[in-house]
Design an enzyme around this catalytic site. Structure first.
Site, mmCIF file in Angstrom:
data_model
loop_
_atom_site.group_PDB
_atom_site.id
_atom_site.type_symbol
_atom_site.label_atom_id
_atom_site.label_comp_id
_atom_site.label_asym_id
_atom_site.label_seq_id
_atom_site.Cartn_x
_atom_site.Cartn_y
_atom_site.Cartn_z
ATOM 1 C CG ASP A 582 42.476 42.690 38.399
ATOM 2 O OD1 ASP A 582 42.714 41.463 38.301
ATOM 3 O OD2 ASP A 582 41.362 43.163 38.162
ATOM 4 C CD GLU A 780 35.682 41.970 44.168
ATOM 5 O OE1 GLU A 780 35.052 43.034 44.282
ATOM 6 O OE2 GLU A 780 36.263 41.636 43.117
HETATM 7 C C1 6A9 Z 1 33.879 44.284 35.632
HETATM 8 C C2 6A9 Z 1 31.790 45.424 36.228
HETATM 9 C C3 6A9 Z 1 28.279 46.240 36.372
HETATM 10 C C4 6A9 Z 1 38.534 40.749 39.662
HETATM 11 O O1 6A9 Z 1 36.057 37.525 40.562
HETATM 12 C C5 6A9 Z 1 36.258 37.801 39.238
HETATM 13 C C6 6A9 Z 1 37.500 38.640 39.028
HETATM 14 C C7 6A9 Z 1 38.729 37.893 39.541
HETATM 15 O O2 6A9 Z 1 38.980 36.791 38.741
HETATM 16 C C8 6A9 Z 1 39.960 38.758 39.537
HETATM 17 O O3 6A9 Z 1 41.028 38.081 40.147
HETATM 18 N N1 6A9 Z 1 37.337 39.931 39.693
HETATM 19 C C9 6A9 Z 1 39.700 40.043 40.291
HETATM 20 O O4 6A9 Z 1 40.844 40.844 40.279
HETATM 21 C C10 6A9 Z 1 36.151 40.696 39.209
HETATM 22 C C11 6A9 Z 1 36.289 41.122 37.769
HETATM 23 C C12 6A9 Z 1 35.121 41.851 37.223
HETATM 24 C C13 6A9 Z 1 35.474 42.425 35.877
HETATM 25 C C14 6A9 Z 1 34.342 42.976 35.116
HETATM 26 C C15 6A9 Z 1 32.459 44.458 35.333
HETATM 27 C C16 6A9 Z 1 30.341 45.153 36.291
HETATM 28 O O5 6A9 Z 1 29.625 46.316 36.029
#
Ligand code: 6A9
Length: 811
Positions: A582, A780
């Site tokens: 990100d 995480e």
């Molecule tokens: C947000 C919020 C209730 C971000 O693990 C999933 C991803 C990865 O693939 C990525 O590398 N995460 C990492 O930088 C989480 C992404 C969540 C995005 C949506 C929603 C929920 O609100």
């Protein structure tokens, strides 16, 4: 008690209910029905919800709340939420084919809930299943804590349900039976028992008690409209608030009946509606069963059978866990073993089945013109609703992101593939089934309104020019390695295909053992699988090469390797969400001449994987071409991205004088050539990259490798998501690559690599373990300066890879 045969409309052939859009690699319903993977807790966004892998069918779910006061009911538990006062929840033993046990430490509701889920094969409709739901007051709570629970069944699509209450089983009153039928499941019944005689139902002395018997069960039925079933909790809250209102009118505020009496379903409604909810209220510890029996099964699911089965599963799980993940010193002590079992089980128990439409933008923002990022930010999106499609996938975090993420999945599939190869292939197949005609697949799979309800609007739309790291390649490579290993060793085969169907288009190659012993009995079917996969893999690969190509004319390089330079699309000044990293700092401002070293490395992995598959399926011409690309990529990693002055791999861009320059923000992206095993142990650059890892002033911390160097100007700045915090999948890649590629190759860096490997492994595992002990959960990410878990809670997606690190089972 079986629902009588319905009209012929209900008996439409199974194929009519399959989505036309997902035919490519999607299982036919019949195949799914025959397999031991038909049923599961495949609604991982709920604390507990069983459904079959059939797009529109029977959906079940569990809710509960404390009813000692009037305040708790509004927080009725249903979907797992980050904000719930729950000190850890997840499966502690779980196998996708047979079942397992989940524990939910619900501090807020003063009760520990356990769900023991089992499946029993039999018949031609996917067999039976059952769940024992158990509650115990949590430590410190009064022993007579009152809890109310609601178990519901609902039908999407064709079929019917019918409720019968106040039946007797084993001489105990209070069993409720829901009979039903659907075209795919045939006839079935769901019994909700009253449990053992030790259960205590609250005794209500208030006058109102005479009106309603809450000794055993309450229920409500309704006819819900299409696509509203997922809002079952709203419906229940509505019912209950009506009950509260009428009580307060009748008795007035000062003479209200106790909450255990008030918060009860009305025992009315449509007994043959497509939604049937059953409620039980207990005082102190309790247990009761939900028993699903398919009419096609030779025997009914019973409480006795359920109890026995649970014990068998527990024992088998533990034995098999020791075999698949033999934890190595110093992590072989008992406390580490239960930690590891729990993490792995929660990853596996987070596998879900999703169905619904997606919002997709196919308008292709122009990212090849100057200042593209300004205009793409201001251009309104033009999303179209597409699908519906289905996806069978693991999930990163059940309480925060309970859906499929493309690059998370490749990581999830490494431990899952070790446990159950065929299951990992089903999941791979499901993801590749989403690859469109162009070769694109959406990074985040938000299918249907339930999934959409949990995502902020800005994140919902998927763009057809946007990529994400192709980690599914890791799962494909791991599969091929298992194949080769079996062929070479010729010993115990390591996975299994059955009954001539292969695992390809026809599906149904899933074994039916209680715990899938991961072995192949029919290696020829593995080839069928790869044959089916290859064209899709290739289309997907071509899409990457075409749409993420970099413009490298500013770099004066020899003609042969010129083309292999890549640029992530989807950049803004502060973000490159598509890279998965990100807010990791990149060139500022974004530029069409940018080249990203992590993407070039991923392309190297992808090329290599495709080449290996091409070899397996005998695509000779492709093999030769892919070899050339692979070599060009490896050469260009050095040619385009090595910065001699900084002694690091860096991104590149074009500066204001139209000169090609490096953009060096040392951190995870500098490690990619090593992380993906593309740097030869003889490389003159290996030493410098290892030094960067090991330097406490740069990436090294006592808890793992930091995402960004401590010396970088963006370290810990802004959103600070990938600007310092420690992420487990990257630790895994580093350890895996050191272990496989560098610690056993003699040379000047061997000792250094060995030292880093040993210490890093120790640091990472210790910290995730200590934080789990301290907080009850996996996180995480972990803080760059204290090691503390942060961001999403209950992140049993890729954080669970520590189990492989503990066992040193690198893939
Ligand atoms: C947000 C919020 C209730 C971000 O693990 C999933 C991803 C990865 O693939 C990525 O590398 N995460 C990492 O930088 C989480 C992404 C969540 C995005 C949506 C929603 C929920 O609100």
């Amino acid at each position: 008690l079986w629902v009588a045969a319905a009209g012929s409309a209900l008996l439409a052939s199974a194929s009519e209910t399959v989505d036309q859009s997902t035919l490519a690699l999607e299982n036919a319903i019949t195949a799914a029905s025959n397999s031991s993977l038909l049923w599961g807790p495949y609604r991982p966004g709920l604390y507990f919800g069983v459904r079959p892998r059939i797009p529109k069918s029977l959906m079940t779910g569990l809710m509960w709340a404390n009813v000692d006061d009037y305040a708790h009911f509004k927080d009725l538990r249903h979907s797992a939420e980050q904000g719930d006062d729950v000190r850890g929840f997840g499966w502690v033993e779980y196998d996708a084919r047979s079942g397992g046990r989940q524990v939910i430490n619900d501090v807020g509701m003063s009760v520990k809930i356990e769900t023991e889920f089992v499946k029993v094969e039999g018949g031609d409709k996917g067999g039976n299943w059952g769940v024992r739901i158990r509650g115990t007051p949590i430590e410190g709570a009064p022993e007579d804590v009152r809890t109310t629970l609601i178990f519901y069944t609902g039908l999407e699509g064709q079929g019917q349900l019918h409720l019968d209450s106040d039946l007797e089983t084993d001489g105990i009153e209070g069993t409720v039976l829901i009979g039903g039928r659907t075209p795919d499941l045939g006839d079935f019944k769901v019994e909700i028992t009253d449990g053992p005689k030790t259960n205590v139902h609250p005794v209500i002395n208030h006058d109102a008690a005479a009106e309603k018997d809450i000794q055993k069960t309450q229920y409500v039925g309704a006819n819900l409209m299409e696509d509203t079933l997922w809002r079952a909790k709203d419906l229940i809250l509505q019912q209950i608030s009506a009950a509260v209102q009428s009580a307060s009118q009748k008795y007035g505020e000062n003479d209200m009946p106790p909450p255990a009496q008030i918060f009860t379903l009305p025992n009315t409604g449509v007994v043959s509606g497509n939604f049937q909810a059953v409620q039980k209220t207990f005082e102190g510890s309790f247990e009761f069963d939900v028993l699903y029996t398919s009419r096609s099964a030779p025997q009914a699911m019973t409480s006795g059978g359920l109890g026995e089965r649970i014990e068998e599963i527990k024992t088998a799980f533990r034995a098999r866990f020791d075999e698949v993940f033999p934890l190595k010193a110093p992590f072989d002590k008992e406390e580490y073993v239960s930690f590891a079992r729990e993490l792995f089980s929660s990853l596996l128990g987070g596998v879900g089945y999703f169905h619904g439409t997606s919002l997709v933008d196919r308008t292709h923002h122009d990212e090849d013109s100057e200042n593209f990022w300004e205009s793409s930010l201001s251009t309104p999106r033009s999303p179209q609703e597409e699908g519906p499609t289905t996806l069978f996938t693991a999930t990163p975090s059940r309480c925060f992101f309970p859906r499929g993420f493309y690059w998370d999945e490749g990581f999830h599939l490494l431990p899952i593939g070790l446990w159950d190869n065929d299951l990992s292939l089903e999941i791979v197949k499901s993801w590749f089934g989403l690859v469109d005609e162009d070769g694109w697949v959406g990074r985040e799979q938000i299918l249907g309104s339930e999934a959409r309800s949990r995502v902020p609007a800005d994140f919902v739309v998927q763009e057809t020019r946007y990529a994400n790291p192709p980690t599914l390649m890791l799962a494909v490579v791991a599969f091929i390695e298992r194949l080769d290993q079996q062929a070479n060793v010729g010993s115990e085969p390591s996975f299994n295909f059955q009954d001539g169907n292969g695992i390809g288009l026809s599906g149904g190659g899933i074994e039916n053992e209680m715990l899938s012993s991961a072995h192949i009995e029919h290696p020829t079917l593995a080839t069928t699988y790869l044959n089916d996969l290859y064209p899709i893999l290739k289309r997907h690969y071509d899409w990457f090469r075409r749409t993420q190509a970099g413009d490298i004319k500013a770099w004066d390089r020899e003609a042969f390797s010129m083309k292999e330079g890549y640029r992530w699309r989807g950049r803004t000044p502060d973000h490159c969400l598509t890279s998965g990293l990100d807010d990791y700092p990149r060139a500022r401002p974004p530029h069409t001449g940018e080249l990203h070293v992590d993407l070039l490395s991923w392309m190297g992995l992808m090329t290599k994987t495709l080449r290996v598959v091409a070899e397996k399926v005998g695509e000779e011409d492709d093999v030769a071409e892919l070899k050339r690309v692979e070599e060009a990529i490896i050469r260009n990693i050095d040619d385009l991205h090595w910065n001699e002055e900084e002694q690091a791999y860096c991104d590149a861009t074009i500066d204001e004088y139209e000169e090609s320059v490096h953009v060096c923000h040392k951190g995870y992206i500098s490690l990619f050539p090593i992380l993906l095993g593309l740097l030869s142990p003889e490389s003159p650059h290996l030493g410098a990259v290892l030094d960067l890892m090991r330097d406490p002033e740069e990436l090294w911390s006592p808890w793992g490798l930091r995402s960004l160097s401590k010396k970088d100007e963006y370290y810990g700045q802004g959103e600070n998501y990938w600007r310092g915090p420690i992420w487990i999948p990257i630790q895994y890649l580093a350890l895996s690559s050191l272990y496989k590629n560098y610690i056993n190759t003699p040379g000047p860096n061997q000792e250094k690599a060995r030292e880093i490997y040993t210490e890093l492994r120790q640091n990472v595992v210790e910290n995730v373990f200590n934080e789990w002990k301290r907080t009850g959960i996996a996180w995480e990410q972990y803080d760059r300066e204290t090691g503390e878990g942060s961001r999403a809670k209950g992140f049993t997606g890729w954080t669970s890879m520590v189990v492989m690190i503990m066992a040193e089972t690198y893939k």
